[in-house]
Design a protein around this motif. Structure first.
Motif, PDB file in Angstrom:
ATOM      1  N   PHE A 131      55.522  -4.271  86.918  1.00 48.88           N
ATOM      2  CA  PHE A 131      56.444  -3.661  87.896  1.00 48.88           C
ATOM      3  C   PHE A 131      55.754  -3.850  89.241  1.00 48.88           C
ATOM      4  O   PHE A 131      54.863  -3.091  89.615  1.00 48.88           O
ATOM      5  CB  PHE A 131      56.644  -2.167  87.622  1.00 48.88           C
ATOM      6  CG  PHE A 131      57.439  -1.850  86.374  1.00 48.88           C
ATOM      7  CD1 PHE A 131      56.918  -2.111  85.119  1.00 48.88           C
ATOM      8  CD2 PHE A 131      58.722  -1.298  86.462  1.00 48.88           C
ATOM      9  CE1 PHE A 131      57.646  -1.828  83.956  1.00 48.88           C
ATOM     10  CE2 PHE A 131      59.461  -1.005  85.300  1.00 48.88           C
ATOM     11  CZ  PHE A 131      58.921  -1.274  84.056  1.00 48.88           C
ATOM     12  N   TRP A 132      56.098  -4.953  89.944  1.00 52.74           N
ATOM     13  CA  TRP A 132      55.438  -5.290  91.216  1.00 52.74           C
ATOM     14  C   TRP A 132      56.232  -4.734  92.387  1.00 52.74           C
ATOM     15  O   TRP A 132      57.458  -4.918  92.454  1.00 52.74           O
ATOM     16  CB  TRP A 132      55.336  -6.809  91.364  1.00 52.74           C
ATOM     17  CG  TRP A 132      54.045  -7.378  90.846  1.00 52.74           C
ATOM     18  CD1 TRP A 132      52.781  -6.887  91.055  1.00 52.74           C
ATOM     19  CD2 TRP A 132      53.881  -8.574  90.072  1.00 52.74           C
ATOM     20  NE1 TRP A 132      51.859  -7.692  90.432  1.00 52.74           N
ATOM     21  CE2 TRP A 132      52.494  -8.740  89.844  1.00 52.74           C
ATOM     22  CE3 TRP A 132      54.772  -9.526  89.574  1.00 52.74           C
ATOM     23  CZ2 TRP A 132      51.981  -9.812  89.128  1.00 52.74           C
ATOM     24  CZ3 TRP A 132      54.247 -10.593  88.855  1.00 52.74           C
ATOM     25  CH2 TRP A 132      52.872 -10.719  88.627  1.00 52.74           C
ATOM     26  N   TYR A 133      55.534  -4.034  93.296  1.00 52.41           N
ATOM     27  CA  TYR A 133      56.165  -3.459  94.498  1.00 52.41           C
ATOM     28  C   TYR A 133      55.490  -4.015  95.752  1.00 52.41           C
ATOM     29  O   TYR A 133      54.256  -4.124  95.806  1.00 52.41           O
ATOM     30  CB  TYR A 133      56.022  -1.934  94.508  1.00 52.41           C
ATOM     31  CG  TYR A 133      56.834  -1.243  93.436  1.00 52.41           C
ATOM     32  CD1 TYR A 133      56.301  -1.044  92.160  1.00 52.41           C
ATOM     33  CD2 TYR A 133      58.148  -0.829  93.678  1.00 52.41           C
ATOM     34  CE1 TYR A 133      57.044  -0.443  91.159  1.00 52.41           C
ATOM     35  CE2 TYR A 133      58.894  -0.219  92.673  1.00 52.41           C
ATOM     36  CZ  TYR A 133      58.343  -0.028  91.421  1.00 52.41           C
ATOM     37  OH  TYR A 133      59.084   0.562  90.430  1.00 52.41           O
ATOM     38  N   ALA A 193      40.029 -14.182  87.298  1.00 52.59           N
ATOM     39  CA  ALA A 193      40.001 -13.159  88.354  1.00 52.59           C
ATOM     40  C   ALA A 193      40.767 -13.594  89.606  1.00 52.59           C
ATOM     41  O   ALA A 193      40.599 -14.703  90.106  1.00 52.59           O
ATOM     42  CB  ALA A 193      38.554 -12.859  88.730  1.00 52.59           C
ATOM     43  N   HIS A 194      41.608 -12.703  90.069  1.00 51.50           N
ATOM     44  CA  HIS A 194      42.406 -12.929  91.286  1.00 51.50           C
ATOM     45  C   HIS A 194      42.838 -11.570  91.820  1.00 51.50           C
ATOM     46  O   HIS A 194      42.650 -10.556  91.157  1.00 51.50           O
ATOM     47  CB  HIS A 194      43.645 -13.789  90.975  1.00 51.50           C
ATOM     48  CG  HIS A 194      44.645 -13.079  90.121  1.00 51.50           C
ATOM     49  ND1 HIS A 194      44.506 -12.987  88.738  1.00 51.50           N
ATOM     50  CD2 HIS A 194      45.761 -12.384  90.421  1.00 51.50           C
ATOM     51  CE1 HIS A 194      45.511 -12.293  88.241  1.00 51.50           C
ATOM     52  NE2 HIS A 194      46.286 -11.907  89.254  1.00 51.50           N
ATOM     53  N   TYR A 195      43.406 -11.573  93.020  1.00 47.55           N
ATOM     54  CA  TYR A 195      44.046 -10.342  93.501  1.00 47.55           C
ATOM     55  C   TYR A 195      45.481 -10.670  93.876  1.00 47.55           C
ATOM     56  O   TYR A 195      45.824 -11.835  94.117  1.00 47.55           O
ATOM     57  CB  TYR A 195      43.271  -9.723  94.682  1.00 47.55           C
ATOM     58  CG  TYR A 195      43.268 -10.548  95.955  1.00 47.55           C
ATOM     59  CD1 TYR A 195      42.246 -11.448  96.215  1.00 47.55           C
ATOM     60  CD2 TYR A 195      44.292 -10.418  96.900  1.00 47.55           C
ATOM     61  CE1 TYR A 195      42.236 -12.208  97.376  1.00 47.55           C
ATOM     62  CE2 TYR A 195      44.282 -11.177  98.070  1.00 47.55           C
ATOM     63  CZ  TYR A 195      43.252 -12.069  98.304  1.00 47.55           C
ATOM     64  OH  TYR A 195      43.243 -12.828  99.460  1.00 47.55           O
ATOM     65  N   ASP A 196      46.341  -9.657  93.877  1.00 48.74           N
ATOM     66  CA  ASP A 196      47.746  -9.829  94.279  1.00 48.74           C
ATOM     67  C   ASP A 196      47.987  -8.969  95.517  1.00 48.74           C
ATOM     68  O   ASP A 196      47.269  -7.989  95.752  1.00 48.74           O
ATOM     69  CB  ASP A 196      48.685  -9.391  93.138  1.00 48.74           C
ATOM     70  CG  ASP A 196      48.427 -10.234  91.877  1.00 48.74           C
ATOM     71  OD1 ASP A 196      48.579 -11.469  91.967  1.00 48.74           O
ATOM     72  OD2 ASP A 196      48.046  -9.660  90.844  1.00 48.74           O
ATOM     73  N   GLU A 197      49.012  -9.332  96.285  1.00 44.65           N
ATOM     74  CA  GLU A 197      49.321  -8.552  97.499  1.00 44.65           C
ATOM     75  C   GLU A 197      50.474  -7.590  97.239  1.00 44.65           C
ATOM     76  O   GLU A 197      51.297  -7.330  98.119  1.00 44.65           O
ATOM     77  CB  GLU A 197      49.658  -9.509  98.656  1.00 44.65           C
ATOM     78  CG  GLU A 197      48.460 -10.362  99.079  1.00 44.65           C
ATOM     79  CD  GLU A 197      48.811 -11.329 100.186  1.00 44.65           C
ATOM     80  OE1 GLU A 197      49.316 -12.425  99.867  1.00 44.65           O
ATOM     81  OE2 GLU A 197      48.592 -10.995 101.380  1.00 44.65           O
ATOM     82  N   TRP A 215      40.833  -6.904  92.672  1.00 43.49           N
ATOM     83  CA  TRP A 215      40.611  -8.088  91.839  1.00 43.49           C
ATOM     84  C   TRP A 215      40.803  -7.715  90.372  1.00 43.49           C
ATOM     85  O   TRP A 215      40.457  -6.577  89.977  1.00 43.49           O
ATOM     86  CB  TRP A 215      39.180  -8.598  92.026  1.00 43.49           C
ATOM     87  CG  TRP A 215      38.892  -9.126  93.396  1.00 43.49           C
ATOM     88  CD1 TRP A 215      38.459  -8.413  94.475  1.00 43.49           C
ATOM     89  CD2 TRP A 215      39.020 -10.481  93.839  1.00 43.49           C
ATOM     90  NE1 TRP A 215      38.298  -9.233  95.561  1.00 43.49           N
ATOM     91  CE2 TRP A 215      38.642 -10.506  95.200  1.00 43.49           C
ATOM     92  CE3 TRP A 215      39.413 -11.657  93.209  1.00 43.49           C
ATOM     93  CZ2 TRP A 215      38.654 -11.687  95.957  1.00 43.49           C
ATOM     94  CZ3 TRP A 215      39.416 -12.829  93.958  1.00 43.49           C
ATOM     95  CH2 TRP A 215      39.043 -12.834  95.307  1.00 43.49           C
ATOM     96  N   HIS A 216      41.315  -8.622  89.582  1.00 43.19           N
ATOM     97  CA  HIS A 216      41.412  -8.367  88.148  1.00 43.19           C
ATOM     98  C   HIS A 216      41.393  -9.675  87.351  1.00 43.19           C
ATOM     99  O   HIS A 216      41.940 -10.675  87.769  1.00 43.19           O
ATOM    100  CB  HIS A 216      42.673  -7.564  87.799  1.00 43.19           C
ATOM    101  CG  HIS A 216      43.929  -8.075  88.445  1.00 43.19           C
ATOM    102  ND1 HIS A 216      44.193  -7.933  89.796  1.00 43.19           N
ATOM    103  CD2 HIS A 216      44.991  -8.720  87.923  1.00 43.19           C
ATOM    104  CE1 HIS A 216      45.368  -8.475  90.067  1.00 43.19           C
ATOM    105  NE2 HIS A 216      45.875  -8.973  88.969  1.00 43.19           N
ATOM    106  N   GLN A 217      40.739  -9.590  86.206  1.00 47.07           N
ATOM    107  CA  GLN A 217      40.779 -10.637  85.195  1.00 47.07           C
ATOM    108  C   GLN A 217      41.420 -10.007  83.966  1.00 47.07           C
ATOM    109  O   GLN A 217      41.146  -8.850  83.664  1.00 47.07           O
ATOM    110  CB  GLN A 217      39.373 -11.146  84.852  1.00 47.07           C
ATOM    111  CG  GLN A 217      39.360 -12.109  83.653  1.00 47.07           C
ATOM    112  CD  GLN A 217      38.256 -13.138  83.726  1.00 47.07           C
ATOM    113  OE1 GLN A 217      38.048 -13.781  84.770  1.00 47.07           O
ATOM    114  NE2 GLN A 217      37.556 -13.339  82.643  1.00 47.07           N
TER     115      GLN A 217
HETATM  116 ZN   LIG Z   1      47.540 -10.258  88.968  1.00 48.51          ZN
END
Ligand SMILES: [Zn+2]
Ligand SMILES: O=C(O)C(=O)C[C@H](CCCc1ccccc1)C(=O)O
Length: 324
Positions: free
Chosen positions: A271-273, A174-178, A254-256
């Motif tokens: 596809f990261w923005y 589990a983590h989050y991205d910005e 958050w996602h695992q």
């Molecule tokens: Zn991620």
């Protein structure tokens, strides 16, 4: 006739979850959820229609003979860490090993890995170095739709398309991205467990200056409720994405992520923005804005003290017995 709902035998976790809606690209609800910053699985988008034929043989024959970033882990977990922050943490033990392999070397390791032995995970940004057939497939993505979504929702620039090839059973903890993310599944099945940004207090992320910044300290397979008592109250959302599915994964959620055991290797493209412009502030601040503020304050305190050892006491002196 609606497609019969695929069911999977999923590992139980000690927290409740709700299903993330699966909606067709033409359903008006789909764009409403994206605009509201809510996760949604988008079906029939054709986002990666030109890559649905990708498999290890095709990629090996066409992706080029450069080196690829591959992580190796002694267990199923592939916890990301920031190499640049490793030396500020003397006793930090890297949770996985970074290898640079050719595609054939990666495929060989993937195919000869014994159960329970070293697992591997290819995580490489797609760039101009790939073969011309992969470039053609890449150009065949449904760029008009995803670019329309980028504009409509005022996302920032596309930063990267990460190619992910994982072994069955691989877990990204589990983590989050910005960044905003349209996660496209090409092959195999991935389980996503998501938590709203307002669950920050239950997820206990590492300090921002830690190599595992943005990652939860809680081990979902053996939660330490003494150190992380609020994890008992966490509630999540989940889904399983298969070939052709696209998960809209909003920034700070958050996602695992787990490549389902016994369902073969997985191939995905992100596809990261970047975030768009902030616009005018509305009160009360959103959970996302509060997480961003906490990050900035932590970084300021770290810089001002210029000594990580002093941070815990400083923060506790500021809060304990005063705001608690
Ligand atoms: Zn991620
Ligand atoms: O798309 C996402 O956001 C995911 O987390 C997908 C995840 C791999 C992400 C690897 C990674 C994590 C943190 C920073 C940079 C790269 C998976 O599919 O296993």
């Amino acid at each position: 006739m609606a497609k019969e709902k695929k069911t999977f035998d999923l590992k139980e976790y000690p927290f409740p979850t709700e299903e993330i809606p699966r909606l067709n690209i033409d359903n008006p609800e789909t764009e409403k959820r994206i605009a509201a910053g809510l996760p949604v699985v988008i079906t029939d988008s054709g986002l990666v229609r030109s890559a649905l034929h990708w498999d290890l043989d095709y990629l090996q024959g066409n992706i080029g003979d450069g080196k690829f970033t591959v992580y190796k882990s002694k267990n199923k977990k592939f916890q990301y860490f920031d190499d640049k922050k490793v030396d500020t943490f003397k006793d930090f033990e890297k949770p996985m090993e970074h290898l640079d392999l050719t595609f054939p070397e990666f495929v060989k390791k993937l195919k000869t890995a014994k159960p329970g032995k070293d697992k591997v995970y290819l995580q490489q940004a797609l760039n101009e170095g790939v073969g011309k057939r992969i470039v053609a497939d890449f150009l065949g993505f449904n760029w008009s739709w995803v670019t329309e979504q980028q504009k409509k929702n005022k996302f920032g620039a596309l930063t990267s398309n990460l190619l992910l090839i994982g072994m069955e059973g691989n877990v990204t903890p589990a983590h989050y991205d910005e960044q905003e993310n349209f996660f496209a599944q090409i092959r195999g099945y991935k389980r996503f467990i998501l938590f709203h940004p307002d669950q920050f207090k239950c997820m206990y992320p590492y300090p921002t200056y830690h190599p595992c910044d943005r990652q939860s300290q809680v081990d979902f397979d053996n939660p330490d409720y003494k150190r992380f008592p609020k994890f008992k109250d966490v509630k999540g959302y989940e889904t399983v994405v298969g070939p052709g599915d696209v998960l809209f994964l909003p920034m700070y959620w958050w996602h695992q992520v787990e490549s389902l055991p016994d369902h073969g290797h997985t191939i995905s493209v992100t596809f990261w923005y970047k975030a768009g412009p902030i616009g005018n502030v509305v009160y009360p601040l959103s959970p996302q804005q509060k997480v961003s503020m906490m990050r900035n304050l932590e970084k300021m305190i770290h810089q001002a003290l210029n000594n990580t050892d002093e941070i815990p006491e400083f923060m506790q002196n500021m809060v304990l017995g005063r705001y608690t």
